[in-house]
Motif scaffolding. Structure first.
Motif, PDB file in Angstrom:
ATOM      1  N   LEU A 197       0.960  -0.974  -0.029  1.00  0.00           N
ATOM      2  CA  LEU A 197       0.122  -0.021   0.135  1.00  0.00           C
ATOM      3  C   LEU A 197       0.869   1.185   0.037  1.00  0.00           C
ATOM      4  O   LEU A 197       0.297   2.298   0.148  1.00  0.00           O
ATOM      5  CB  LEU A 197      -0.805   0.010   1.315  1.00  0.00           C
ATOM      6  N   HIS A 198       2.140   1.047   0.028  1.00  0.00           N
ATOM      7  CA  HIS A 198       2.981   2.233   0.113  1.00  0.00           C
ATOM      8  C   HIS A 198       2.551   3.471  -0.861  1.00  0.00           C
ATOM      9  O   HIS A 198       2.889   4.661  -0.457  1.00  0.00           O
ATOM     10  CB  HIS A 198       4.585   1.860   0.016  1.00  0.00           C
ATOM     11  N   ASP A 199       2.456   3.242  -1.775  1.00  0.00           N
ATOM     12  CA  ASP A 199       1.937   4.287  -3.083  1.00  0.00           C
ATOM     13  C   ASP A 199       0.206   4.381  -3.156  1.00  0.00           C
ATOM     14  O   ASP A 199       0.040   5.066  -4.176  1.00  0.00           O
ATOM     15  CB  ASP A 199       2.615   4.031  -4.339  1.00  0.00           C
ATOM     16  N   LEU A 200      -0.170   4.037  -2.336  1.00  0.00           N
ATOM     17  CA  LEU A 200      -1.873   4.248  -2.364  1.00  0.00           C
ATOM     18  C   LEU A 200      -2.216   5.529  -2.871  1.00  0.00           C
ATOM     19  O   LEU A 200      -2.961   5.897  -3.391  1.00  0.00           O
ATOM     20  CB  LEU A 200      -2.459   3.404  -1.206  1.00  0.00           C
ATOM     21  N   HIS A 226       3.036  14.923  -1.926  1.00  0.00           N
ATOM     22  CA  HIS A 226       2.045  14.741  -0.959  1.00  0.00           C
ATOM     23  C   HIS A 226       1.667  13.183  -0.890  1.00  0.00           C
ATOM     24  O   HIS A 226       0.951  12.881   0.149  1.00  0.00           O
ATOM     25  CB  HIS A 226       0.796  15.496  -1.364  1.00  0.00           C
ATOM     26  N   HIS A 227       1.931  12.381  -1.775  1.00  0.00           N
ATOM     27  CA  HIS A 227       1.528  11.010  -1.890  1.00  0.00           C
ATOM     28  C   HIS A 227       1.567  10.233  -0.635  1.00  0.00           C
ATOM     29  O   HIS A 227       0.924   9.492  -0.357  1.00  0.00           O
ATOM     30  CB  HIS A 227       1.863  10.294  -3.027  1.00  0.00           C
ATOM     31  N   PRO A 228       2.667  10.407   0.178  1.00  0.00           N
ATOM     32  CA  PRO A 228       2.764   9.450   1.031  1.00  0.00           C
ATOM     33  C   PRO A 228       1.846   9.915   2.385  1.00  0.00           C
ATOM     34  O   PRO A 228       1.282   9.054   2.953  1.00  0.00           O
ATOM     35  CB  PRO A 228       4.380   9.871   1.651  1.00  0.00           C
ATOM     36  N   HIS A 251       6.378   7.209   5.497  1.00  0.00           N
ATOM     37  CA  HIS A 251       7.776   7.670   5.515  1.00  0.00           C
ATOM     38  C   HIS A 251       8.641   6.791   4.607  1.00  0.00           C
ATOM     39  O   HIS A 251       9.868   6.913   4.653  1.00  0.00           O
ATOM     40  CB  HIS A 251       8.304   7.308   6.890  1.00  0.00           C
ATOM     41  N   HIS A 252       8.031   6.312   3.283  1.00  0.00           N
ATOM     42  CA  HIS A 252       8.969   5.389   2.536  1.00  0.00           C
ATOM     43  C   HIS A 252       9.827   6.359   1.351  1.00  0.00           C
ATOM     44  O   HIS A 252      10.647   6.041   0.728  1.00  0.00           O
ATOM     45  CB  HIS A 252       8.263   4.615   1.510  1.00  0.00           C
ATOM     46  N   HIS A 253       9.734   7.862   1.684  1.00  0.00           N
ATOM     47  CA  HIS A 253      10.424   9.035   0.819  1.00  0.00           C
ATOM     48  C   HIS A 253      11.496   9.608   1.742  1.00  0.00           C
ATOM     49  O   HIS A 253      11.982  10.605   1.189  1.00  0.00           O
ATOM     50  CB  HIS A 253       9.844   9.571  -0.355  1.00  0.00           C
ATOM     51  N   GLU A 254      11.769   9.207   3.062  1.00  0.00           N
ATOM     52  CA  GLU A 254      12.508  10.122   3.967  1.00  0.00           C
ATOM     53  C   GLU A 254      13.938   9.482   3.690  1.00  0.00           C
ATOM     54  O   GLU A 254      14.212   8.247   2.992  1.00  0.00           O
ATOM     55  CB  GLU A 254      12.130   9.582   5.354  1.00  0.00           C
ATOM     56  N   CYS A 280      13.655  -1.001  -1.720  1.00  0.00           N
ATOM     57  CA  CYS A 280      12.989  -1.822  -2.685  1.00  0.00           C
ATOM     58  C   CYS A 280      12.258  -0.860  -3.475  1.00  0.00           C
ATOM     59  O   CYS A 280      12.149  -1.377  -4.835  1.00  0.00           O
ATOM     60  CB  CYS A 280      12.043  -2.814  -1.966  1.00  0.00           C
ATOM     61  N   ASP A 281      11.830   0.113  -3.386  1.00  0.00           N
ATOM     62  CA  ASP A 281      11.233   1.187  -3.930  1.00  0.00           C
ATOM     63  C   ASP A 281      12.149   1.588  -5.326  1.00  0.00           C
ATOM     64  O   ASP A 281      11.778   1.534  -6.271  1.00  0.00           O
ATOM     65  CB  ASP A 281      10.567   2.253  -2.979  1.00  0.00           C
ATOM     66  N   VAL A 282      13.256   2.346  -4.509  1.00  0.00           N
ATOM     67  CA  VAL A 282      14.180   2.841  -5.568  1.00  0.00           C
ATOM     68  C   VAL A 282      14.768   1.663  -6.501  1.00  0.00           C
ATOM     69  O   VAL A 282      14.827   1.916  -7.711  1.00  0.00           O
ATOM     70  CB  VAL A 282      15.525   2.903  -4.652  1.00  0.00           C
TER      71      VAL A 282
END
Ligand SMILES: [Fe+2]
Length: 334
Positions: A197-200, A226-228, A251-254, A280-282
């Protein structure tokens, strides 16, 4: 889940001209007679060539061709027929312990894909939460049931980038890394939910921005950032209360040096879930193919991450990710 009842509606704005959808080629076998045509990509990314017409059985030559291709596609209008085919296979697979884990992994991937499509179409639909939990639970159970499950799951991650396949890929990588780090099954279940759900929150960002092929303007990037927070808000709205899941989404873009968003957290104040999902996202974003760029090899992606992202990503996790990939490559070579 009866996928025949689910009408698949891909976000038309995601890839405006798309007519083909990548399928799980691992599910196709010699002797299968399909209700849809199969296509492969030749030359330019958008061009597809007919590989096999419907109603003609797959023979050994076609099977070799399928196995040798990075990706196999069906027409978007045939996606429902494909899901019916997967549904039939799923029932047979469930009854047969001798079916290879790669087939099981591919079926779960397809089921996850159907649910994520629904989730991004109707992000606040409460019914989707237990379905999502069930998919993550099946992923986790598969990991624990077979020593080859992780490499099979990594093998089936899609090469083409869509927001929902990206989410499934990040879920698979996060669970594989979490399992390599010997996290227990309850923690893995929560990590998997957070990663899936990280990019929901992207479902609330203007599609013109999320689908833009070039560089974003400063204003567009501000909106994208704003997406997070949007994701965190939606997750709360649909009843997710576990702080570790919520935190991974938010916080997956911190970044370790504090230059990330939305809260500018630094170092250890970024939780393990957020740090795992970030790696994993990158990795997935760089190593999958977009309509405007070729995919980067896993090796080049990991090299780039090691060389240029030491102030952003947790390098202990990046090293573990590399070792996990090597471990699964070694298993594949056995
Ligand atoms: Fe994101």
């Amino acid at each position: 889940m009866d996928v025949r009842k689910v009408r698949i509606v891909r976000r038309h704005d995601e890839r405006p001209n798309i007519m083909y959808v990548e399928i799980e080629k691992w599910l196709l076998d010699i002797g299968d007679v399909l209700e849809f045509d199969l296509f492969m990509a030749e030359g330019k990314l958008t061009e597809k060539t007919l590989l096999l017409s419907k109603h003609i059985p797959i023979n050994s030559d076609i099977k070799i061709e399928i196995d040798s291709r990075h990706a196999i596609y069906v027409r978007q209008s045939d996606l429902e027929a494909y899901n019916i085919f997967v549904d039939k296979i799923a029932q047979a697979v469930a009854r047969n312990e001798h079916i290879p884990v790669i087939k099981k992994a591919a079926i779960i991937y397809r089921q996850a894909s159907v649910i994520l499509d629904e989730m991004f179409e109707n992000p606040e639909e409460l019914e989707n939460v237990p379905k999502t939990k069930k998919v993550v639970n099946t992923f986790v159970n598969t990991i624990f049931s077979d020593t080859h499950a992780i490499e099979s799951m990594i093998k089936i991650t899609a090469y083409d980038y869509y927001t929902h396949t990206h989410s499934i890929n990040v879920c698979i990588y996060s669970l594989s890394l979490g399992s390599y780090l010997e996290l227990n099954s309850i923690t893995l279940q929560e990590l998997g939910m957070s990663a899936l759900l990280h990019d929901l929150g992207k479902s609330r960002v203007d599609p013109k921005i999320t689908n833009k092929k070039g560089r974003l303007t400063e204003d567009e990037f501000d909106e994208m950032k704003h997406h997070p927070l949007y994701g965190h808000t939606i997750a709360l709205k649909i009843g997710i209360r576990d702080n570790r899941i919520l935190d991974g989404i938010r916080h997956h873009h911190e970044k370790l040096d504090g230059s990330g968003y939305p809260d500018g957290l630094m170092g250890n104040s970024i939780t393990l879930f957020a740090r795992i999902i970030a790696v994993c996202d990158v990795f997935d974003a760089l190593s999958t193919q977009r309509s405007y760029k070729e995919r980067m090899s896993s090796y080049d992606t990991l090299l780039l991450m090691k060389k240029t992202m030491q102030h952003h990503l947790d390098m202990v996790l990046v090293d573990s990710f590399i070792k996990m990939q090597q471990h699964s490559d070694a298993l594949t070579a056995l």
